[in-house]
Design an enzyme around this catalytic site. Sequence first.
Site, mmCIF file in Angstrom:
data_model
loop_
_atom_site.group_PDB
_atom_site.id
_atom_site.type_symbol
_atom_site.label_atom_id
_atom_site.label_comp_id
_atom_site.label_asym_id
_atom_site.label_seq_id
_atom_site.Cartn_x
_atom_site.Cartn_y
_atom_site.Cartn_z
ATOM 1 N N HIS A 181 20.315 128.841 -13.513
ATOM 2 C CA HIS A 181 18.853 127.226 -14.301
ATOM 3 C C HIS A 181 18.001 128.512 -14.798
ATOM 4 O O HIS A 181 17.654 127.806 -15.907
ATOM 5 C CB HIS A 181 18.897 126.747 -14.003
ATOM 6 C CG HIS A 181 20.572 125.809 -14.133
ATOM 7 N ND1 HIS A 181 21.031 124.392 -14.566
ATOM 8 C CD2 HIS A 181 21.882 125.852 -13.606
ATOM 9 C CE1 HIS A 181 21.676 124.083 -14.541
ATOM 10 N NE2 HIS A 181 22.617 124.746 -14.034
ATOM 11 N N LYS A 217 33.846 101.146 -18.604
ATOM 12 C CA LYS A 217 32.297 101.291 -18.261
ATOM 13 C C LYS A 217 31.758 101.224 -17.656
ATOM 14 O O LYS A 217 30.821 101.157 -17.427
ATOM 15 C CB LYS A 217 32.022 100.861 -20.311
ATOM 16 C CG LYS A 217 32.669 101.510 -21.226
ATOM 17 C CD LYS A 217 31.561 101.076 -22.843
ATOM 18 C CE LYS A 217 31.952 101.217 -23.639
ATOM 19 N NZ LYS A 217 31.626 100.636 -25.024
ATOM 20 N N ASP A 232 33.714 107.515 -26.773
ATOM 21 C CA ASP A 232 32.911 106.188 -26.189
ATOM 22 C C ASP A 232 31.729 107.338 -25.385
ATOM 23 O O ASP A 232 33.019 107.028 -24.823
ATOM 24 C CB ASP A 232 33.322 105.121 -26.863
ATOM 25 C CG ASP A 232 32.764 104.113 -25.893
ATOM 26 O OD1 ASP A 232 30.978 104.675 -26.049
ATOM 27 O OD2 ASP A 232 32.359 102.879 -25.790
ATOM 28 N N GLU A 283 22.045 120.504 -22.344
ATOM 29 C CA GLU A 283 21.697 121.307 -21.060
ATOM 30 C C GLU A 283 22.150 122.465 -20.566
ATOM 31 O O GLU A 283 23.463 123.418 -21.064
ATOM 32 C CB GLU A 283 23.027 120.722 -19.865
ATOM 33 C CG GLU A 283 22.440 120.822 -18.504
ATOM 34 C CD GLU A 283 23.460 120.445 -17.453
ATOM 35 O OE1 GLU A 283 23.581 121.056 -16.581
ATOM 36 O OE2 GLU A 283 24.186 119.521 -17.637
#
Length: 586
Positions: free
Chosen positions: A571, A397, A473, A265
Amino acid sequence: MEVLRRSSTKPVQSLKPTKTISVEEDPTKASDTLPLPLYLTNAVFFTLFFYVVYFLLSHWREKIRTSTPLTVVTFSEILAILAFFASCVYLLGFFGIDFVQSLLLRPSSDVWNSEDDDEEAEVFIPKEDAGKLPCDQAPDCSLLPSLSPPAPIVTVQKAFEEKPVTVIAEEDEEIIKSVVAGTTPSYSLESKLGDCKRAAAIRREALQRLTGKSLSGLPLDGFDYDSILGQCCEMPVGYVQIPVGIAGPLLLNGREYSVPMATTEGCLVASTNRGCKAIHLSGGATSVLLKDGMTRAPVVRFGTAKRAADLKLYLEDPANFETLSLVFNRSSRFGRLQGIKCAIAGKNLYLRFTCSTGDAMGMNMVSKGVQNVLDFLQTDFPDMDVIGISGNFCSDKKPAAVNWIEGRGKSVVCEAIIKGDVVRKVLKTSVESLVELNMLKNLTGSAMAGALGGFNAHASNIVTAIYIATGQDPAQNVESSHCITMMEAVNDGKDLHVSVTMPSIEVGTVGGGTQLASQSACLNLLGVKGASKESAGANSRALATIVAGAVLAGELSLMSALAAGQLVKSHMKYNRSGKDVSNASS
């Protein structure tokens, strides 16, 4: 596009030999040089290897029993050690004999004679795709002379010196066909071949043939596939490249950190870097670890709700905690039980175990301890039915209020006071605008959306980028990104107090992906590689505070861009590329 052409009407001169070379098949085998037949030589060295190992182990055991120093060796032990190394050298060399024989006995013919190509169509090999063609479309290189190569072979190497043609060995070709046919399971290649890189290459080629899709943009070379076997990834066919940027220096608790962030990104690293600059110019940030404990919550079921309640009362009784701790702690020298919290739903009981895990993230560690306790409880509660080692009360998660309230992993709060001048000159906004935006966006706006732990601007952006870079993770960014960002004016409204509170940062510096070379390098950059030699768990706790500090920098910069109306403009500048990379190779 550079092209190498082989044509029947006009052969390429660089590939055409100046004369015909005839190579007779040489029946010589590498094993013929041995004084004894190969099977007898193998038997001798195998027997020697196991005998000297047994001899040395038995002698060393006797020395340990009699408190004799191991450094004191007899003449027979010296001979045994020499025999051990000799047998090792032979056995290692033995496994290469078949390979040498395959080179010496490979059938050969002169495929470079232009007269042999009279019936063949033209073959075009794009230079950028060299080495990535399916084997049934690549030039048949299995028939090349196996002895001293003639000049045309050298020419071919020069034509492809950037990316030479990858020749699939005849043995590998047979395995590929077997995988495609389904007779050899793809998952068994590593164990059958004993070569993880070769297994990945064969699996990759078989996949391309089965799907008809090219994997030319997915790199294969340049990766240690042995390092992921049985630990990080199964059935690999390559690896994905993710750029790593550096934000910082982040001045945190009096130390400077260069924070690695793996992301695709645009603007993310630049924005976080600006936040680090604002924090540094204002004297740095302070981070405090509030809690450190990984959780696992199995679900068990009884015949009645009363029996479930009996176990709940037993587990939560302080008088039983010491016994349960002894049972739990024997699973690991680092895992230490901290507490058990139970929740009952009818005749089902959820047991949320919390324990310290040293420098590991600790999911496996806590699971082993929980299993020990469950086995122990079966004695007094034989009617207990263990439904699952994880009952989602952990909760791993998944966004969950229990993590937001109770915490999971490392609970951290990080704060900084940003000077008014820095807010205006570096962040290009004002203290009043930031405080108002934070109230209406991060607090009120998140409440309107029914957010669970999401009272922030983009904490998960920074968390995920650092997690990928350091071998964590990535899926645990769900709960690790739980964060509430607070901003208020201080010092008579001149300066800005900003803080992030993150109750469930789940990180480790050993195990999992942290041992891979790239991720290990990023941990080393932060000074938290591996297990701490000074205090168990110190490195993982430091990493959690760094994550919180980087989130603080990211929140500060993005909120400033929003307050100043610069988000879209930045951006458009940093997150858009005018370059066509659709055909870029790896």
